[in-house]
Design a protein around this motif. Sequence first.
Motif, short mmCIF file in Angstrom:
data_model
loop_
_atom_site.label_atom_id
_atom_site.label_comp_id
_atom_site.label_asym_id
_atom_site.label_seq_id
_atom_site.Cartn_x
_atom_site.Cartn_y
_atom_site.Cartn_z
N VAL A 119 0.81 -1.22 0.00
CA VAL A 119 0.00 0.00 0.00
C VAL A 119 0.84 1.27 0.00
O VAL A 119 0.40 2.32 -0.48
N ASP A 120 2.07 1.20 0.54
CA ASP A 120 2.89 2.42 0.59
C ASP A 120 3.38 2.85 -0.79
O ASP A 120 3.88 3.96 -0.95
N GLY A 121 3.25 1.99 -1.79
CA GLY A 121 3.68 2.36 -3.14
C GLY A 121 2.54 2.67 -4.09
O GLY A 121 2.76 2.84 -5.29
N ILE A 122 1.31 2.79 -3.57
CA ILE A 122 0.13 2.99 -4.43
C ILE A 122 -0.05 4.47 -4.76
O ILE A 122 0.04 5.33 -3.88
N ALA A 123 -0.31 4.75 -6.03
CA ALA A 123 -0.63 6.11 -6.46
C ALA A 123 -2.16 6.26 -6.44
O ALA A 123 -2.84 5.96 -7.42
N TRP A 124 -2.69 6.73 -5.33
CA TRP A 124 -4.13 6.83 -5.16
C TRP A 124 -4.70 7.97 -6.01
O TRP A 124 -4.05 8.99 -6.21
N LYS A 125 -5.93 7.79 -6.48
CA LYS A 125 -6.65 8.84 -7.21
C LYS A 125 -7.92 9.19 -6.43
O LYS A 125 -8.61 8.29 -5.92
N SER A 126 -8.23 10.47 -6.38
CA SER A 126 -9.31 10.95 -5.52
C SER A 126 -10.69 10.55 -6.05
O SER A 126 -10.94 10.52 -7.26
N LEU A 127 -11.58 10.26 -5.11
CA LEU A 127 -13.00 10.04 -5.34
C LEU A 127 -13.76 10.93 -4.35
O LEU A 127 -13.17 11.44 -3.40
N PRO A 128 -15.07 11.11 -4.53
CA PRO A 128 -15.84 11.81 -3.51
C PRO A 128 -15.78 11.09 -2.16
O PRO A 128 -16.29 9.99 -2.01
N GLY A 129 -15.09 11.67 -1.21
CA GLY A 129 -15.00 11.10 0.12
C GLY A 129 -14.06 9.92 0.27
O GLY A 129 -14.04 9.27 1.31
N ALA A 130 -13.26 9.60 -0.75
CA ALA A 130 -12.39 8.43 -0.68
C ALA A 130 -11.29 8.56 -1.74
O ALA A 130 -11.14 9.61 -2.39
N ALA A 131 -10.51 7.50 -1.92
CA ALA A 131 -9.51 7.43 -2.98
C ALA A 131 -9.51 6.00 -3.51
O ALA A 131 -9.92 5.06 -2.82
N GLN A 132 -9.05 5.83 -4.76
CA GLN A 132 -9.08 4.51 -5.36
C GLN A 132 -7.81 4.24 -6.16
O GLN A 132 -7.10 5.15 -6.57
N PHE A 133 -7.58 2.94 -6.39
CA PHE A 133 -6.53 2.49 -7.29
C PHE A 133 -7.12 1.35 -8.10
O PHE A 133 -7.52 0.32 -7.54
N LEU A 134 -7.19 1.53 -9.41
CA LEU A 134 -7.78 0.52 -10.28
C LEU A 134 -6.77 -0.59 -10.55
O LEU A 134 -5.60 -0.33 -10.84
N ILE A 135 -7.23 -1.83 -10.49
CA ILE A 135 -6.39 -3.00 -10.73
C ILE A 135 -6.81 -3.62 -12.05
O ILE A 135 -7.95 -4.09 -12.18
N PRO A 136 -5.95 -3.63 -13.05
CA PRO A 136 -6.35 -4.17 -14.36
C PRO A 136 -6.53 -5.68 -14.33
O PRO A 136 -5.74 -6.40 -13.72
N THR A 137 -7.58 -6.14 -14.98
CA THR A 137 -7.82 -7.57 -15.18
C THR A 137 -8.21 -7.77 -16.63
O THR A 137 -8.44 -6.81 -17.37
N SER A 138 -8.32 -9.03 -17.03
CA SER A 138 -8.61 -9.33 -18.43
C SER A 138 -9.91 -10.10 -18.62
O SER A 138 -10.13 -10.67 -19.68
#
Length: 220
Positions: free
Chosen positions: A109-128
Amino acid sequence: MSIVHHLDDDVLLEYATGTLAEGWSIAVATHLALCPHCRERYELMELTGGALLDTLEPVPASPDSWTALMARLQDETGAQPAAATPAVPPNGGQPVLPEPLRSYVGSDVDGIAWKSLPGAAQFLIPTSDGETMVRLLRIPAGKPVPEHTHRGREFTLVLSGAFSDGEDVFRRGDIEVADSSLMHTPVATPDADCICLAVTDAPLKFKSWMVRMVQPMLGI
């Protein structure tokens, strides 16, 4: 760590038979890495399946049976199902993200580049799999997720911190399975940010029109 919210037998059976999409499989494998109780249930299902196979009469194999079997074990893109590896609780510098999730993210988690959301933050994980949306969510301590229900199914697995949902509290390793029958406002407990793995197969259905306006841009 005491896990009280577990996976249903139906979900574990789908995972054991390899019929879950990749996104759901990531959530199940990560929960199994944290939950000894569900690992025991899963292993029992595998043993039972193996015993049933032993009772079947052998059938002569066709010349191309091995090729056909390998094709069935892979999806169209060649992705392999996520495999569960028991994890050590997060103390003494141990990672917050167990395998196989950490390999999907590429770091802890310390290496995650979080992106802002309303009231939170997210990190998208690619899947196929072309079916699910997989993301890490970070909910600030004491803050709620906007009230919403679901157009499909959602798995939410706590990795760090905790959140309350009505009378239930979900802590590390606990998993919540939600669908269109549930309208809720999860709230991170005040002691720490809550980091969750969330898997969905359809956009959320928010009650607030303001959140609905920005929802397409945020991909939630």
